[in-house]
Design a protein around this motif. Sequence first.
Motif, PDB file in Angstrom:
ATOM      1  N   ASP A 174       0.831  -1.212   0.000  1.00  0.00           N
ATOM      2  CA  ASP A 174       0.000   0.000   0.000  1.00  0.00           C
ATOM      3  C   ASP A 174       0.863   1.258   0.000  1.00  0.00           C
ATOM      4  N   ILE A 175       1.950   1.236   0.772  1.00  0.00           N
ATOM      5  CA  ILE A 175       2.861   2.382   0.791  1.00  0.00           C
ATOM      6  C   ILE A 175       3.433   2.617  -0.599  1.00  0.00           C
ATOM      7  N   LYS A 176       3.833   1.541  -1.249  1.00  0.00           N
ATOM      8  CA  LYS A 176       4.410   1.652  -2.590  1.00  0.00           C
ATOM      9  C   LYS A 176       3.386   2.162  -3.601  1.00  0.00           C
ATOM     10  N   ARG A 177       2.130   1.716  -3.458  1.00  0.00           N
ATOM     11  CA  ARG A 177       1.105   2.008  -4.461  1.00  0.00           C
ATOM     12  C   ARG A 177       0.493   3.393  -4.295  1.00  0.00           C
ATOM     13  N   VAL A 178       0.139   3.787  -3.061  1.00  0.00           N
ATOM     14  CA  VAL A 178      -0.586   5.044  -2.867  1.00  0.00           C
ATOM     15  C   VAL A 178       0.138   6.028  -1.956  1.00  0.00           C
ATOM     16  N   TYR A 201       2.384   6.939   1.870  1.00  0.00           N
ATOM     17  CA  TYR A 201       2.196   6.779   3.313  1.00  0.00           C
ATOM     18  C   TYR A 201       0.870   7.358   3.794  1.00  0.00           C
ATOM     19  N   ILE A 202       0.543   8.579   3.389  1.00  0.00           N
ATOM     20  CA  ILE A 202      -0.602   9.282   3.954  1.00  0.00           C
ATOM     21  C   ILE A 202      -1.920   8.636   3.551  1.00  0.00           C
ATOM     22  N   ARG A 203      -2.090   8.307   2.291  1.00  0.00           N
ATOM     23  CA  ARG A 203      -3.344   7.704   1.848  1.00  0.00           C
ATOM     24  C   ARG A 203      -3.520   6.293   2.408  1.00  0.00           C
ATOM     25  N   ALA A 204      -2.435   5.548   2.504  1.00  0.00           N
ATOM     26  CA  ALA A 204      -2.519   4.222   3.115  1.00  0.00           C
ATOM     27  C   ALA A 204      -2.923   4.337   4.589  1.00  0.00           C
ATOM     28  N   GLY A 254      -6.790   5.096   4.787  1.00  0.00           N
ATOM     29  CA  GLY A 254      -7.655   3.959   4.504  1.00  0.00           C
ATOM     30  C   GLY A 254      -7.666   2.932   5.624  1.00  0.00           C
ATOM     31  N   LEU A 255      -6.512   2.631   6.185  1.00  0.00           N
ATOM     32  CA  LEU A 255      -6.430   1.634   7.251  1.00  0.00           C
ATOM     33  C   LEU A 255      -7.078   2.129   8.544  1.00  0.00           C
ATOM     34  N   THR A 256      -6.960   3.418   8.823  1.00  0.00           N
ATOM     35  CA  THR A 256      -7.588   3.975  10.019  1.00  0.00           C
ATOM     36  C   THR A 256      -9.103   3.891   9.926  1.00  0.00           C
ATOM     37  N   ALA A 257      -9.655   4.186   8.761  1.00  0.00           N
ATOM     38  CA  ALA A 257     -11.104   4.081   8.567  1.00  0.00           C
ATOM     39  C   ALA A 257     -11.575   2.639   8.734  1.00  0.00           C
ATOM     40  N   LEU A 258     -10.811   1.674   8.213  1.00  0.00           N
ATOM     41  CA  LEU A 258     -11.172   0.265   8.359  1.00  0.00           C
ATOM     42  C   LEU A 258     -11.193  -0.147   9.825  1.00  0.00           C
ATOM     43  N   ALA A 259     -10.232   0.322  10.606  1.00  0.00           N
ATOM     44  CA  ALA A 259     -10.192  -0.012  12.031  1.00  0.00           C
ATOM     45  C   ALA A 259     -11.414   0.537  12.749  1.00  0.00           C
ATOM     46  N   ALA A 260     -11.841   1.749  12.417  1.00  0.00           N
ATOM     47  CA  ALA A 260     -13.019   2.349  13.054  1.00  0.00           C
ATOM     48  C   ALA A 260     -14.276   1.543  12.761  1.00  0.00           C
ATOM     49  N   VAL A 261     -14.446   1.119  11.522  1.00  0.00           N
ATOM     50  CA  VAL A 261     -15.620   0.327  11.143  1.00  0.00           C
ATOM     51  C   VAL A 261     -15.643  -0.998  11.885  1.00  0.00           C
ATOM     52  N   SER A 262     -14.513  -1.672  11.980  1.00  0.00           N
ATOM     53  CA  SER A 262     -14.478  -2.982  12.633  1.00  0.00           C
ATOM     54  C   SER A 262     -14.814  -2.886  14.117  1.00  0.00           C
ATOM     55  N   ILE A 263     -14.403  -1.807  14.782  1.00  0.00           N
ATOM     56  CA  ILE A 263     -14.718  -1.635  16.201  1.00  0.00           C
ATOM     57  C   ILE A 263     -16.204  -1.379  16.396  1.00  0.00           C
ATOM     58  N   LEU A 264     -16.798  -0.573  15.545  1.00  0.00           N
ATOM     59  CA  LEU A 264     -18.239  -0.316  15.650  1.00  0.00           C
ATOM     60  C   LEU A 264     -19.054  -1.590  15.429  1.00  0.00           C
ATOM     61  N   MET A 265     -18.622  -2.435  14.527  1.00  0.00           N
ATOM     62  CA  MET A 265     -19.338  -3.687  14.276  1.00  0.00           C
ATOM     63  C   MET A 265     -19.363  -4.585  15.517  1.00  0.00           C
ATOM     64  N   GLN A 266     -18.319  -4.529  16.332  1.00  0.00           N
ATOM     65  CA  GLN A 266     -18.288  -5.347  17.547  1.00  0.00           C
ATOM     66  C   GLN A 266     -19.300  -4.855  18.576  1.00  0.00           C
ATOM     67  N   ALA A 267     -19.609  -3.567  18.550  1.00  0.00           N
ATOM     68  CA  ALA A 267     -20.637  -3.038  19.447  1.00  0.00           C
ATOM     69  C   ALA A 267     -22.035  -3.384  18.955  1.00  0.00           C
ATOM     70  N   ILE A 268     -22.206  -3.411  17.639  1.00  0.00           N
ATOM     71  CA  ILE A 268     -23.521  -3.665  17.057  1.00  0.00           C
ATOM     72  C   ILE A 268     -23.898  -5.144  17.148  1.00  0.00           C
ATOM     73  N   TRP A 269     -22.925  -6.034  16.973  1.00  0.00           N
ATOM     74  CA  TRP A 269     -23.197  -7.467  16.902  1.00  0.00           C
ATOM     75  C   TRP A 269     -22.278  -8.198  17.872  1.00  0.00           C
ATOM     76  N   ILE A 317       3.525   1.627   8.632  1.00  0.00           N
ATOM     77  CA  ILE A 317       3.641   2.932   7.985  1.00  0.00           C
ATOM     78  C   ILE A 317       4.388   3.913   8.881  1.00  0.00           C
ATOM     79  N   VAL A 318       3.955   4.006  10.124  1.00  0.00           N
ATOM     80  CA  VAL A 318       4.537   4.992  11.038  1.00  0.00           C
ATOM     81  C   VAL A 318       5.990   4.654  11.366  1.00  0.00           C
ATOM     82  N   GLU A 319       6.266   3.390  11.679  1.00  0.00           N
ATOM     83  CA  GLU A 319       7.611   3.020  12.109  1.00  0.00           C
ATOM     84  C   GLU A 319       8.610   3.092  10.958  1.00  0.00           C
ATOM     85  N   SER A 320       8.194   2.688   9.762  1.00  0.00           N
ATOM     86  CA  SER A 320       9.112   2.808   8.628  1.00  0.00           C
ATOM     87  C   SER A 320       9.321   4.276   8.267  1.00  0.00           C
TER      88      SER A 320
END
Length: 433
Positions: free
Chosen positions: A65-69, A71-74, A77-92, A115-118
């Motif tokens: 992802d870093i290579k393709r898009v 550091y910032i865009r990767a 996208g990953l931060t948004a995915l983490a937020a969605v997965s946490i909300l799903m655990q509250a819903i179900w 991303i951050v450490e590299s």
Amino acid sequence: MLKQQLRAISSLLSSITLIGICVGMTSTLLSLRATIEDFGTLTTGVIMSAYFIGFLFGTTRAPKDIKRVGYIRAFGGLTALAAVSILMQAIWVDPTVWFVMRFLTGFAISGIFVIVESWLNTMADNKNRGTLLSVYLVLIYGGLVAGQLVLGVADPTGFIAFGIAALLLNLALIPILISVTVEPTTHESRKVPIFSLLKLVPLGIVNAFIMQACYAMFYAIGPMYATYIGLSVMQVVIFMASFILGGMLAQAPIGLLSDRHDRRMIMAVCAGAGAVMAFILSQLGPSVVWLIYVCVALFGAAVLPLYSLGMAHTNDFLEKDQMVGATGAIIKVGGIGSIIGAPAVAALMQFGAVNYFFLLIMVLALIVCGYSLFRITRRAKPEDQASSSFAMLGPSQTSEELLTTLADEQEYIDELASQEVDTHDEGEEAKPG
């Protein structure tokens, strides 16, 4: 120099602090909620291990992802995915759904860490790498402590705690997306197979595997252990916060010390102290809860800096274009250790071996201590990147660092072995490993 580097990445560090708060909340939150829902110790251990399975896969995807898009865009996208997965655990609230969502959370968070450490490693050199990584981890640990405190006033049986965690992840996007931070260039990368990294810097790989297993044990099963020995919910929160606070306060001084002395000796001292504290904790009960808080804080101060010490020690032998692949490889190895660690100790507790929780961690810390001392006898302290044997290896252009086949890795190792033969007559200091 260090102050200029910190100013240049202030937005990145702000975002990772918010993510640290979220990670600190969700790990303890899910462990407590699973206990309340009566999922069972073994089931809870398997659910929590899904995070580390996802963590493992995330280290494979992040470099691409870093290579393709970039550091910032990767990161976004990953931060948004983490937020969605946490909300799903509250819903179900269901063990199977939680397993899948924890996998996605681990996948996203590990990608963020790669991303951050590299990114940080490309900005550092051997003179300040330990300090810069320590500042980064101090902010993460500060976030983890804050996450425990937030959880202390949020009901783990309701939706609000999950909602706060998802909200923090969304807020973490803002500093990165609106800043003028210049991200590192990504047009070149060098293949760093795990097998060859193990041969060249074995302590970094061994340390990552063992310590991440220990961290997984503590974060995933620690709240359940504290509950089993008789601590209340608030006492469990303080128990976890004390561990993280100890690591946070010790991180910067230990990182600075490692920049001035042999990192391996610092690692040995930290691991040995962690083993002593783990043994003491295995003997304590709820009647002396204040002493538990003190000892768990000292335990965190000893073992939590070991990850950044191992990462800094490994990167001492790398060039900048190797650091994305190497960071992903180290996190990948650590993810394997985490996958094994949490279910293993959960299985022990399921069958009544509660007292073995800290004793197992003690044994693992002693292994790191002993191996660090052994490596001191096998290799000289690195002076700088330019003179290290690892830096002399020729580049191999690829964006598939973490998807290298066994054949490719063996070819790489064979090439290294031939270089060892060629350079053997130049003196013992030139010999890697």
